[in-house]
Design a protein around this motif. Structure first.
Motif, PDB file in Angstrom:
ATOM      1  N   HIS A  20       0.871  -1.181   0.000  1.00 39.51           N
ATOM      2  CA  HIS A  20       0.000   0.000   0.000  1.00 39.51           C
ATOM      3  C   HIS A  20       0.904   1.225   0.000  1.00 39.51           C
ATOM      4  O   HIS A  20       1.663   1.450   0.944  1.00 39.51           O
ATOM      5  CB  HIS A  20      -0.893  -0.011   1.233  1.00 39.51           C
ATOM      6  CG  HIS A  20      -2.010   0.975   1.165  1.00 39.51           C
ATOM      7  ND1 HIS A  20      -3.017   1.025   2.092  1.00 39.51           N
ATOM      8  CD2 HIS A  20      -2.290   1.969   0.269  1.00 39.51           C
ATOM      9  CE1 HIS A  20      -3.867   1.995   1.781  1.00 39.51           C
ATOM     10  NE2 HIS A  20      -3.434   2.576   0.684  1.00 39.51           N
ATOM     11  N   GLY A  55      -3.402   5.940  10.474  1.00 34.74           N
ATOM     12  CA  GLY A  55      -2.191   5.291  10.969  1.00 34.74           C
ATOM     13  C   GLY A  55      -1.152   5.111   9.885  1.00 34.74           C
ATOM     14  O   GLY A  55      -1.462   4.551   8.825  1.00 34.74           O
ATOM     15  N   TYR A  56       0.036   5.614  10.126  1.00 35.15           N
ATOM     16  CA  TYR A  56       1.115   5.493   9.147  1.00 35.15           C
ATOM     17  C   TYR A  56       1.458   4.036   8.856  1.00 35.15           C
ATOM     18  O   TYR A  56       1.959   3.707   7.772  1.00 35.15           O
ATOM     19  CB  TYR A  56       2.368   6.210   9.639  1.00 35.15           C
ATOM     20  CG  TYR A  56       2.188   7.694   9.873  1.00 35.15           C
ATOM     21  CD1 TYR A  56       1.355   8.471   9.063  1.00 35.15           C
ATOM     22  CD2 TYR A  56       2.864   8.339  10.913  1.00 35.15           C
ATOM     23  CE1 TYR A  56       1.200   9.829   9.276  1.00 35.15           C
ATOM     24  CE2 TYR A  56       2.715   9.704  11.137  1.00 35.15           C
ATOM     25  CZ  TYR A  56       1.886  10.441  10.322  1.00 35.15           C
ATOM     26  OH  TYR A  56       1.731  11.773  10.539  1.00 35.15           O
ATOM     27  N   ASP A  57       1.186   3.152   9.826  1.00 36.47           N
ATOM     28  CA  ASP A  57       1.531   1.745   9.634  1.00 36.47           C
ATOM     29  C   ASP A  57       0.690   1.075   8.556  1.00 36.47           C
ATOM     30  O   ASP A  57       1.012  -0.032   8.122  1.00 36.47           O
ATOM     31  CB  ASP A  57       1.379   0.973  10.947  1.00 36.47           C
ATOM     32  CG  ASP A  57       2.467   1.310  11.946  1.00 36.47           C
ATOM     33  OD1 ASP A  57       3.508   1.851  11.533  1.00 36.47           O
ATOM     34  OD2 ASP A  57       2.271   1.039  13.151  1.00 36.47           O
ATOM     35  N   ARG A  58      -0.363   1.741   8.095  1.00 32.82           N
ATOM     36  CA  ARG A  58      -1.182   1.182   7.015  1.00 32.82           C
ATOM     37  C   ARG A  58      -0.469   1.265   5.668  1.00 32.82           C
ATOM     38  O   ARG A  58      -0.936   0.677   4.689  1.00 32.82           O
ATOM     39  CB  ARG A  58      -2.515   1.937   6.928  1.00 32.82           C
ATOM     40  CG  ARG A  58      -3.436   1.758   8.131  1.00 32.82           C
ATOM     41  CD  ARG A  58      -4.078   0.392   8.156  1.00 32.82           C
ATOM     42  NE  ARG A  58      -4.956   0.182   7.013  1.00 32.82           N
ATOM     43  CZ  ARG A  58      -6.237   0.534   6.990  1.00 32.82           C
ATOM     44  NH1 ARG A  58      -6.786   1.119   8.025  1.00 32.82           N
ATOM     45  NH2 ARG A  58      -6.977   0.285   5.924  1.00 32.82           N
ATOM     46  N   ASP A  86       3.106   1.089   3.242  1.00 36.04           N
ATOM     47  CA  ASP A  86       4.410   0.445   3.125  1.00 36.04           C
ATOM     48  C   ASP A  86       5.466   1.354   2.521  1.00 36.04           C
ATOM     49  O   ASP A  86       6.659   1.108   2.671  1.00 36.04           O
ATOM     50  CB  ASP A  86       4.286  -0.811   2.258  1.00 36.04           C
ATOM     51  CG  ASP A  86       3.287  -1.794   2.839  1.00 36.04           C
ATOM     52  OD1 ASP A  86       3.563  -2.341   3.911  1.00 36.04           O
ATOM     53  OD2 ASP A  86       2.223  -1.992   2.220  1.00 36.04           O
ATOM     54  N   ASP A 121       8.337   9.526  10.707  1.00 36.10           N
ATOM     55  CA  ASP A 121       7.917   8.184  11.099  1.00 36.10           C
ATOM     56  C   ASP A 121       8.470   7.145  10.135  1.00 36.10           C
ATOM     57  O   ASP A 121       8.987   6.103  10.555  1.00 36.10           O
ATOM     58  CB  ASP A 121       6.389   8.123  11.130  1.00 36.10           C
ATOM     59  CG  ASP A 121       5.866   6.774  11.578  1.00 36.10           C
ATOM     60  OD1 ASP A 121       5.730   6.558  12.798  1.00 36.10           O
ATOM     61  OD2 ASP A 121       5.614   5.897  10.709  1.00 36.10           O
ATOM     62  N   PHE A 122       8.379   7.433   8.828  1.00 32.36           N
ATOM     63  CA  PHE A 122       8.916   6.504   7.840  1.00 32.36           C
ATOM     64  C   PHE A 122      10.430   6.352   8.002  1.00 32.36           C
ATOM     65  O   PHE A 122      10.974   5.247   7.875  1.00 32.36           O
ATOM     66  CB  PHE A 122       8.566   6.980   6.425  1.00 32.36           C
ATOM     67  CG  PHE A 122       7.258   6.462   5.915  1.00 32.36           C
ATOM     68  CD1 PHE A 122       6.082   6.666   6.622  1.00 32.36           C
ATOM     69  CD2 PHE A 122       7.192   5.751   4.727  1.00 32.36           C
ATOM     70  CE1 PHE A 122       4.875   6.173   6.162  1.00 32.36           C
ATOM     71  CE2 PHE A 122       5.991   5.257   4.248  1.00 32.36           C
ATOM     72  CZ  PHE A 122       4.830   5.466   4.969  1.00 32.36           C
ATOM     73  N   LYS A 127      11.372   4.104  10.887  1.00 33.05           N
ATOM     74  CA  LYS A 127      11.065   2.689  10.648  1.00 33.05           C
ATOM     75  C   LYS A 127      11.754   2.149   9.402  1.00 33.05           C
ATOM     76  O   LYS A 127      11.560   0.980   9.059  1.00 33.05           O
ATOM     77  CB  LYS A 127       9.548   2.515  10.537  1.00 33.05           C
ATOM     78  CG  LYS A 127       8.830   2.852  11.837  1.00 33.05           C
ATOM     79  CD  LYS A 127       7.324   2.868  11.675  1.00 33.05           C
ATOM     80  CE  LYS A 127       6.637   3.241  12.984  1.00 33.05           C
ATOM     81  NZ  LYS A 127       5.169   3.401  12.828  1.00 33.05           N
ATOM     82  N   LYS A 167      11.210   2.836   6.285  1.00 32.18           N
ATOM     83  CA  LYS A 167      10.240   2.519   5.231  1.00 32.18           C
ATOM     84  C   LYS A 167      10.519   3.341   3.976  1.00 32.18           C
ATOM     85  O   LYS A 167      10.839   4.526   4.051  1.00 32.18           O
ATOM     86  CB  LYS A 167       8.827   2.767   5.742  1.00 32.18           C
ATOM     87  CG  LYS A 167       8.442   1.813   6.872  1.00 32.18           C
ATOM     88  CD  LYS A 167       7.169   2.251   7.574  1.00 32.18           C
ATOM     89  CE  LYS A 167       5.954   2.076   6.698  1.00 32.18           C
ATOM     90  NZ  LYS A 167       4.700   2.373   7.456  1.00 32.18           N
ATOM     91  N   THR A 178      10.907   5.644   0.987  1.00 30.11           N
ATOM     92  CA  THR A 178      10.461   7.012   0.747  1.00 30.11           C
ATOM     93  C   THR A 178      11.044   7.445  -0.589  1.00 30.11           C
ATOM     94  O   THR A 178      12.256   7.562  -0.731  1.00 30.11           O
ATOM     95  CB  THR A 178      10.950   7.936   1.877  1.00 30.11           C
ATOM     96  OG1 THR A 178      10.430   7.455   3.123  1.00 30.11           O
ATOM     97  CG2 THR A 178      10.503   9.367   1.657  1.00 30.11           C
ATOM     98  N   GLU A 203      16.663   4.335   3.166  1.00 25.25           N
ATOM     99  CA  GLU A 203      15.255   4.230   2.767  1.00 25.25           C
ATOM    100  C   GLU A 203      14.869   5.176   1.646  1.00 25.25           C
ATOM    101  O   GLU A 203      13.780   5.072   1.076  1.00 25.25           O
ATOM    102  CB  GLU A 203      14.335   4.457   3.979  1.00 25.25           C
ATOM    103  CG  GLU A 203      14.066   5.912   4.344  1.00 25.25           C
ATOM    104  CD  GLU A 203      15.112   6.509   5.274  1.00 25.25           C
ATOM    105  OE1 GLU A 203      14.826   7.539   5.888  1.00 25.25           O
ATOM    106  OE2 GLU A 203      16.219   5.923   5.395  1.00 25.25           O
TER     107      GLU A 203
END
Length: 280
Positions: free
Chosen positions: A24, A125-128, A130, A156-157, A160, A162, A164, A258
């Motif tokens: 996502h 939620g940012y966790d939704r 990827d 946040d990314f 973690k 994630k 970008t 990232e």
């Protein structure tokens, strides 16, 4: 939550292919339809068609889910100057296919656009998500570089690790993570010397963005106006390790941890390919 559910379901049903390994991706665009220039002048702008739609089409074709957001949740604006086959390798058919997909998504339709606000994204939620992708056009220079909501998302990314991805003027959005992004931008616009705090999260990253040289070549597009500052100089002042192609307007993609960054419109397909590789 209902609005997000409807949007996600609509995109998944209409535009994905049931990939069990689908990721996502959140695409973040500017709310602005203009860029403020020096001496009170303005330049009508928005996102570049190919910089948005080449990666979005590649993601959807691969079966991934895509959602869209702007800081305030407004429908983004298309820079009409980007509706040109030259941004699609001279292929008019490719231009039409990507424009048709944009029309199908209804992103620019004020009363139909599925675009979320970044506040809503935080609530979901940012966790939704990827990965996040920020295309260019001049508009990010107006608001994304100093958006507190975008700064929180990117921070946040980063924390973690994630993916970008950003292209052309899009990488200016990295400045939103500065403790005083608005003050940093104002100092740049005033011509004052600035530097980011030593602990800035992207300090030392290898990054590309549209080059000062390319901005000078493209300056006539501004209709006699001049930008308050260029993104290359701004990011270098903040402490990134800038990388550029020797030849203007040729593709350049730089990856570091990232981050995936592309230099110019021609770099959008390469950014898309690297983003897809990461999602696999």
């Amino acid at each position: 939550m209902k609005r997000f559910g409807l949007i996600g379901a609509a995109l998944a049903l209409a535009l994905s292919f049931g990939n069990a390994q689908a990721a996502h991706v959140l695409v973040v665009l500017s709310d602005s339809d203009h860029l403020e220039l020096k001496d009170g002048k303005t330049f009508r702008t928005g996102f570049y068609l190919n910089e948005l739609m080449q990666p979005v089409k590649a993601l959807l074709d691969a079966g991934h889910e895509v959602s869209f957001a702007t800081p305030l949740g407004r429908a983004p604006s298309l820079d009409r100057g980007s509706v040109d086959p030259m941004y699609f390798g001279g292929d008019a058919q490719a231009l039409r296919a990507h424009q048709a997909l944009l029309d199908k998504l209804a992103l620019t339709a004020p009363n139909k656009s599925p675009v979320l606000s970044l506040e809503r994204v935080a609530q979901i939620g940012y966790d939704r998500f990827d990965a996040v992708y920020v295309p260019g056009g001049h508009a990010p220079m107006q608001d994304l570089l100093a958006s507190p909501a975008l700064g929180r998302l990117l921070s946040d990314f980063h924390a973690k690790g994630k993916t970008t991805a950003l292209v052309c003027h899009g990488p200016i959005a990295l400045l939103s993570t500065l403790p005083d992004a608005a003050g940093f931008a104002a100092a740049l616009a005033a011509g004052r010397q600035v530097s980011a705090p030593p602990q800035w999260i992207y300090r030392g990253y290898r990054v590309t963005v549209i080059s000062d040289r390319e901005e000078e070549i493209a300056k006539p597009q501004l209709g006699g106006g001049a930008m308050k500052f260029y993104p290359q100089a701004a990011l270098q002042a903040a402490g990134v390790r800038y990388q550029s192609n020797a030849e203007p307007w040729t593709p350049q993609v730089v990856t570091d941890r990232e981050l995936i960054t592309g230099q110019n419109p021609a770099s959008a397909p390469g950014v898309a390919a690297e983003l897809l590789r990461r999602l696999r």
